[in-house]
Design an enzyme around this catalytic site. Structure first.
Site, mmCIF file in Angstrom:
data_model
loop_
_atom_site.group_PDB
_atom_site.id
_atom_site.type_symbol
_atom_site.label_atom_id
_atom_site.label_comp_id
_atom_site.label_asym_id
_atom_site.label_seq_id
_atom_site.Cartn_x
_atom_site.Cartn_y
_atom_site.Cartn_z
ATOM 1 N N GLU A 168 3.912 -5.784 6.994
ATOM 2 C CA GLU A 168 3.153 -4.674 7.606
ATOM 3 C C GLU A 168 3.543 -4.410 9.057
ATOM 4 O O GLU A 168 3.569 -3.259 9.495
ATOM 5 C CB GLU A 168 1.651 -4.977 7.526
ATOM 6 C CG GLU A 168 1.018 -4.697 6.172
ATOM 7 C CD GLU A 168 1.096 -5.878 5.210
ATOM 8 O OE1 GLU A 168 1.901 -6.806 5.452
ATOM 9 O OE2 GLU A 168 0.342 -5.869 4.224
ATOM 10 N N GLY A 171 0.348 -5.059 0.686
ATOM 11 C CA GLY A 171 -0.806 -5.002 -0.211
ATOM 12 C C GLY A 171 -0.515 -5.647 -1.556
ATOM 13 O O GLY A 171 -1.436 -6.120 -2.236
ATOM 14 N N ALA A 197 0.874 -1.175 0.000
ATOM 15 C CA ALA A 197 0.000 0.000 0.000
ATOM 16 C C ALA A 197 0.912 1.225 0.000
ATOM 17 O O ALA A 197 2.092 1.123 0.323
ATOM 18 C CB ALA A 197 -0.869 -0.027 1.243
ATOM 19 N N GLU A 228 -0.973 -9.254 -1.040
ATOM 20 C CA GLU A 228 -2.418 -9.463 -0.853
ATOM 21 C C GLU A 228 -3.140 -9.435 -2.202
ATOM 22 O O GLU A 228 -4.052 -10.216 -2.454
ATOM 23 C CB GLU A 228 -2.975 -8.389 0.093
ATOM 24 C CG GLU A 228 -2.423 -8.552 1.506
ATOM 25 C CD GLU A 228 -2.919 -7.470 2.458
ATOM 26 O OE1 GLU A 228 -2.627 -6.284 2.200
ATOM 27 O OE2 GLU A 228 -3.590 -7.812 3.439
HETATM 28 N N1 3HC Z 1 4.695 3.313 -0.231
HETATM 29 C C1 3HC Z 1 5.216 4.482 -0.637
HETATM 30 N N2 3HC Z 1 6.493 4.651 -0.986
HETATM 31 C C2 3HC Z 1 7.294 3.570 -0.920
HETATM 32 C C3 3HC Z 1 6.831 2.321 -0.513
HETATM 33 C C4 3HC Z 1 5.456 2.198 -0.165
HETATM 34 N N3 3HC Z 1 4.914 1.038 0.209
HETATM 35 N N4 3HC Z 1 7.848 1.446 -0.537
HETATM 36 C C5 3HC Z 1 8.913 2.126 -0.979
HETATM 37 N N5 3HC Z 1 8.585 3.417 -1.194
HETATM 38 C C6 3HC Z 1 9.462 4.474 -1.711
HETATM 39 C C7 3HC Z 1 10.599 4.802 -0.785
HETATM 40 O O1 3HC Z 1 10.225 5.754 0.172
HETATM 41 C C8 3HC Z 1 11.632 5.332 -1.755
HETATM 42 O O2 3HC Z 1 11.273 6.656 -2.052
HETATM 43 P P1 3HC Z 1 12.399 7.767 -2.338
HETATM 44 O O3 3HC Z 1 13.148 7.274 -3.528
HETATM 45 O O4 3HC Z 1 11.599 8.992 -2.545
HETATM 46 O O5 3HC Z 1 13.248 7.788 -1.096
HETATM 47 C C9 3HC Z 1 11.407 4.493 -3.003
HETATM 48 O O6 3HC Z 1 10.091 3.969 -2.865
HETATM 49 C C10 3HC Z 1 12.368 3.344 -3.180
HETATM 50 O O7 3HC Z 1 12.409 2.611 -1.958
HETATM 51 P P2 3HC Z 1 13.773 2.046 -1.367
HETATM 52 O O8 3HC Z 1 14.791 3.125 -1.336
HETATM 53 O O9 3HC Z 1 13.443 1.366 -0.104
HETATM 54 O O10 3HC Z 1 14.180 1.021 -2.516
HETATM 55 P P3 3HC Z 1 14.743 -0.450 -2.397
HETATM 56 O O11 3HC Z 1 14.859 -0.941 -3.780
HETATM 57 O O12 3HC Z 1 15.924 -0.482 -1.491
HETATM 58 O O13 3HC Z 1 13.606 -1.294 -1.625
HETATM 59 C C11 3HC Z 1 11.410 -2.143 -1.190
HETATM 60 C C12 3HC Z 1 12.371 -1.505 -2.228
HETATM 61 C C13 3HC Z 1 11.911 -3.538 -0.813
HETATM 62 C C14 3HC Z 1 10.065 -2.228 -1.818
HETATM 63 C C15 3HC Z 1 11.379 -1.259 0.093
HETATM 64 O O14 3HC Z 1 11.133 0.070 -0.277
HETATM 65 C C16 3HC Z 1 10.324 -1.657 1.079
HETATM 66 O O15 3HC Z 1 10.538 -2.556 1.875
HETATM 67 N N6 3HC Z 1 9.163 -0.958 1.060
HETATM 68 C C17 3HC Z 1 8.135 -1.156 2.026
HETATM 69 C C18 3HC Z 1 7.366 -2.414 1.726
HETATM 70 C C19 3HC Z 1 6.251 -2.586 2.717
HETATM 71 O O16 3HC Z 1 6.455 -2.521 3.925
HETATM 72 N N7 3HC Z 1 5.054 -2.828 2.211
HETATM 73 C C20 3HC Z 1 3.938 -2.981 3.044
HETATM 74 C C21 3HC Z 1 3.230 -1.676 3.156
HETATM 75 S S1 3HC Z 1 1.892 -1.734 4.277
HETATM 76 C C22 3HC Z 1 0.634 -2.403 3.385
HETATM 77 O O17 3HC Z 1 0.825 -2.837 2.273
HETATM 78 C C23 3HC Z 1 -0.712 -2.398 4.049
HETATM 79 C C24 3HC Z 1 -1.685 -3.289 3.387
HETATM 80 O O18 3HC Z 1 -1.754 -4.505 4.098
HETATM 81 C C25 3HC Z 1 -3.052 -2.685 3.359
#
Ligand code: 3HC
Ligand code: NAI
Length: 691
Positions: free
Chosen positions: A124, A101, A62, A104
């Site tokens: 998450e 997400g 998400a 999911e």
């Molecule tokens: N939402 C918004 N922005 C995100 C994002 C997300 N989920 N994930 C990454 N970004 C952004 C980062 O802030 C970064 O932005 P920037 O360049 O402006 O600094 C850019 O994307 C690239 O991210 P990374 O520098 O971390 O790039 P990597 O290639 O090293 O890693 C990744 C990529 C493995 C996808 C890592 O970013 C990550 O772990 N992201 C979070 C994943 C996550 O936790 N997802 C779950 C979200 S909660 C959810 O989904 C709720 C649902 O159940 C309803």
């Protein structure tokens, strides 16, 4: 440009998400997906759908930037439900990472094809929330419950092949994943195979103890965190409820958690790390390090060498003492051997790493290095001599770094031939384990060199934060203020156990005195001696550490420090230390008073925060994100509190200033005067993050 595109491939609609950088399911994506699927369903020429992503990755979750803002329809959960209920087969084509997400969404599709390098997970809880779009209800039906619960609770990711074994992915391919998914969709049509919906599967039964055991494990590994426990509750509840009830329950819990203080702290930690490790003012360049030199094969040099070897970089390890060099190589081999025994490393990988290691007693081999880092004794003259020797052999374009903890790198650099290539790379002990790396820009370091060491830090798997030259840089400088207060409080009436308990209960993995014992009291004592002519009268007189050293209490390694340790290093309170502290107070005529927990916590945290403000004002750190990232990754500041500067904003800077003034009147304004930046921000009701 639209974030969703549909391309017709015969009877198959290829729906692709294109929302850089990570294809997060922002509102445009959710709306676009809903429209595209509805269009595909109502198009009689279309009989199946493939859902894929453009760019580097499948949906990585998400959109975290939307968290905490008013929700906008449709919710991801609804979009996924619609996809799952569609009457035409839907195949997900996964590459990169399918996270949160994103996973999911893939679970809502009827079939999943994944690239062999893809990874899947529900991280998450690492953001203080839970899978809120059906991930719990679906994975509890699809995967072995032990794996599913582990994934929800700890955020553990799985590889494509693990996903295939677990029944989460149907097909793994090493080539073009979208084409493979289209081929699968075509086969489904040809063979008239049934649509498979997770919702129609029964929940997989599990050992009743699974949930209670996981809760116990999380109490230790994720102490005080709400989301991991919540996710286990929800996972357990799926066993006795229908699918829609589980989905609704997860949505409600997600909404509660996403606005919680813990989730705010975790989100700050996430974004702060990204800002801190990629400073906008530095060029994004390749590190260009294929061959590294490490000089000094003691505690740090050995660990630093391992960091390079782990990243597949050749290492010339230079030491002056043959026995030490031999011991260092043996330590490295032993560490890898242990990894092999635990199944975390294969034998061939261990051998390949050992082959990259070139131990030597001469500096000659450094001539081929792209970077040389010294980790010799912490002594200005020794460092200057060693750097001069390094400079006499390395190529003109090689980077020369020092791992000094406290010495002034500007002074070291001024003694060098080419100060523009001199930098600090401050690793933390044990260097091959600790993720934090303080990269230090000296006055004359070139931006190109700084960009390269940032990129190198990432290559080494570290969290590299760029800081300026300062006594103890950022982390140790703030720590020294906390330590000062902890020692003062021992004089005033607290005992080590109380101080440590308060810090532990706040969320640190250990308290100040436990940490001192772990690192070695002799190390702390030597550090104190090195600055003895610069400290205040009160700090000089506060000599409990000196007395512990006189009684040969060096910490864990000698079986006694602030605490007593048995063979297994189990800690117990030591009445001898209690007596030593009481005698010290009596001898010096100090009056003992009760110190409550709140005072301990405030004095520890506010001393750090005040120093953090000075660090920002002096430009040693450029942003609060850098300080918070350093403290979370190097000193165990609880991630769910977002870091010390974020926490200060949360408390309110006016309150922080008021309490600092209070301690000024109690302990002395020499130690407790609000930093000018802190005062200025408090005056305008500002925060470090909203400067
Ligand atoms: N939402 C918004 N922005 C995100 C994002 C997300 N989920 N994930 C990454 N970004 C952004 C980062 O802030 C970064 O932005 P920037 O360049 O402006 O600094 C850019 O994307 C690239 O991210 P990374 O520098 O971390 O790039 P990597 O290639 O090293 O890693 C990744 C990529 C493995 C996808 C890592 O970013 C990550 O772990 N992201 C979070 C994943 C996550 O936790 N997802 C779950 C979200 S909660 C959810 O989904 C709720 C649902 O159940 C309803
Ligand atoms: P150490 O004493 O374990 O190792 C230093 C090694 O350097 C010794 O083996 C010594 O023989 C070798 N050495 C000295 N002069 C040399 C020369 N001219 N050529 C080749 N080798 C030489 O010390 P440690 O703890 O590894 O510290 C090294 C540096 O790292 C210091 O600057 C220290 O401040 C810094 N540091 C230490 C941390 C720690 O927790 N120990 C943490 C972060 C930085």
């Amino acid at each position: 440009m639209s974030v969703i595109t549909t391309t017709e491939r015969g009877q198959i609609a290829l729906i692709q998400i294109d929302n850089p950088p990570v294809n997060a399911t922002s509102i445009d994506v959710r709306r676009g997906l809903q429209e595209a699927f509805r269009a595909a369903m109502s198009n009689d020429a279309i009989r199946a759908v493939v859902l894929a992503c453009k760019g580097n990755t499948f949906v990585a979750g998400a959109d975290i930037k939307e968290f905490g803002k008013p929700p906008q329809d449709p919710h991801l959960s609804e979009v996924i439900n619609e996809i799952e209920l569609s009457s035409k087969p839907v195949v997900a084509a996964i590459h990169g990472t399918a996270l949160g997400g994103g996973m999911e969404l893939a679970l809502g599709c009827h079939y999943r094809v994944a690239d062999s390098k893809a990874r899947l997970g529900l991280p998450e809880t690492t953001l203080g929330v839970i899978p809120g779009a059906g991930g719990i209800a679906r994975l509890m039906r699809l995967a072995p419950p032990e794996l599913a619960v582990d994934m929800f609770a700890t955020g553990k990711l799985i590889t494509s092949s693990e996903a295939v074994s677990a029944g989460v992915v149907d097909e793994m391919v090493s080539g073009e994943v979208v084409e493979a998914a289209i081929a699968l969709a075509a086969r489904l049509l040809l063979d008239n195979l049934a649509i498979r919906r997770c919702r129609e599967l029964p929940v997989r039964t599990s050992e009743p103890s699974l949930f209670s055991e996981m809760r116990e494990r999380l109490k230790r590994s994720h102490r005080s965190q709400v989301a991991p426990q919540a996710v286990v509750d929800l996972a357990q509840a799926t066993q006795g409820e229908d699918f829609d009830t589980s989905i609704a329950a997860a949505r409600v819990r997600f909404r509660e958690l996403v606005i919680s203080e813990q989730a705010k702290g975790m989100r700050n930690a996430f974004f702060a790390e990204r800002v801190a490790t990629q400073p906008s003012e530095l060029p994004r360049v390749d590190h260009g390090v294929r061959d590294a030199g490490v000089v000094g094969a003691g505690t740090m040099g050995t660990g630093i060498a391992m960091c390079f070897l782990n990243a597949g970089i050749h290492v010339d390890l230079v030491e002056q003492d043959e026995k030490v060099l031999f011991a260092s190589v043996e330590t490295i081999r032993k560490n890898y051997r242990r990894e092999v025994e635990k199944g975390r490393l294969t034998e061939p990988t261990m051998n390949a790493r050992m082959e990259l290691l070139q131990p030597t007693l001469t500096y000659d081999s450094l001539s081929s290095c792209d970077l040389v880092i010294e980790a010799v004794f912490e002594d200005m003259q020794v460092k200057k001599d060693v750097l001069a020797r390094i400079e006499s052999v390395v190529r003109p374009d090689a980077i020369v770094a020092t791992n000094t903890s406290y010495l002034n790198i500007d002074e070291i650099a001024m003694a060098c031939q080419a100060p523009e290539r001199i930098v600090g790379m401050h690793f933390f002990s044990p260097a091959h384990i600790m993720r934090l790396l303080e990269n230090v820009r000296a006055r004359h370091s070139s931006p190109q060199v700084l960009g390269r060491i940032q990129s190198l830090g990432k290559k080494l798997g570290k969290v590299p934060v760029m800081v300026g030259v300062s006594d103890g840089f950022v982390g140790n400088r703030m720590l020294s203020k906390r330590a000062r207060e902890c020692y003062f409080m021992l004089e005033e009436g607290a005992m080590p156990e109380q101080v440590d308990r308060v810090l532990y209960e706040f969320g640190f993995p250990m308290g100040q005195f436990q940490m001192n014992d772990l690192a070695g009291l002799d190390v702390a004592w030597r550090n104190r001696q090195s600055r003895i002519d610069r400290i205040t009268k009160r700090e000089l007189e506060c000599n409990i550490l000196d007395e512990l050293i006189e009684s040969k209490r060096f910490g864990q390694k000698s079986g006694a420090g602030f605490y007593r340790y048995d063979e297994q290093r189990n800690r117990t309170t030591d009445p001898e230390v209690t007596q030593l502290i009481l005698r010290n107070r009596d001898r010096r005529g100090l009056v003992r008073r009760e110190i409550d927990d709140q005072e301990i916590l405030e004095r520890c945290l506010f001393a750090m925060i005040n120093e953090g403000a000075r660090i920002l004002e002096e430009g040693v750190a450029s942003r609060p994100e850098e300080i918070d990232t350093i403290w979370i990754n190097g000193y165990g500041f609880p991630k769910y509190r977002g870091g010390p500067m974020f926490y200060a904003d949360h408390i309110g800077l006016r309150i922080v200033v008021e309490r600092i003034r209070h301690y000024g009147s109690q302990v002395g304004s020499v130690f407790w005067t609000p930093a000018p930046l802190l005062e200025r921000l408090a005056d305008v009701d500002g925060g470090f993050y909203s400067r």
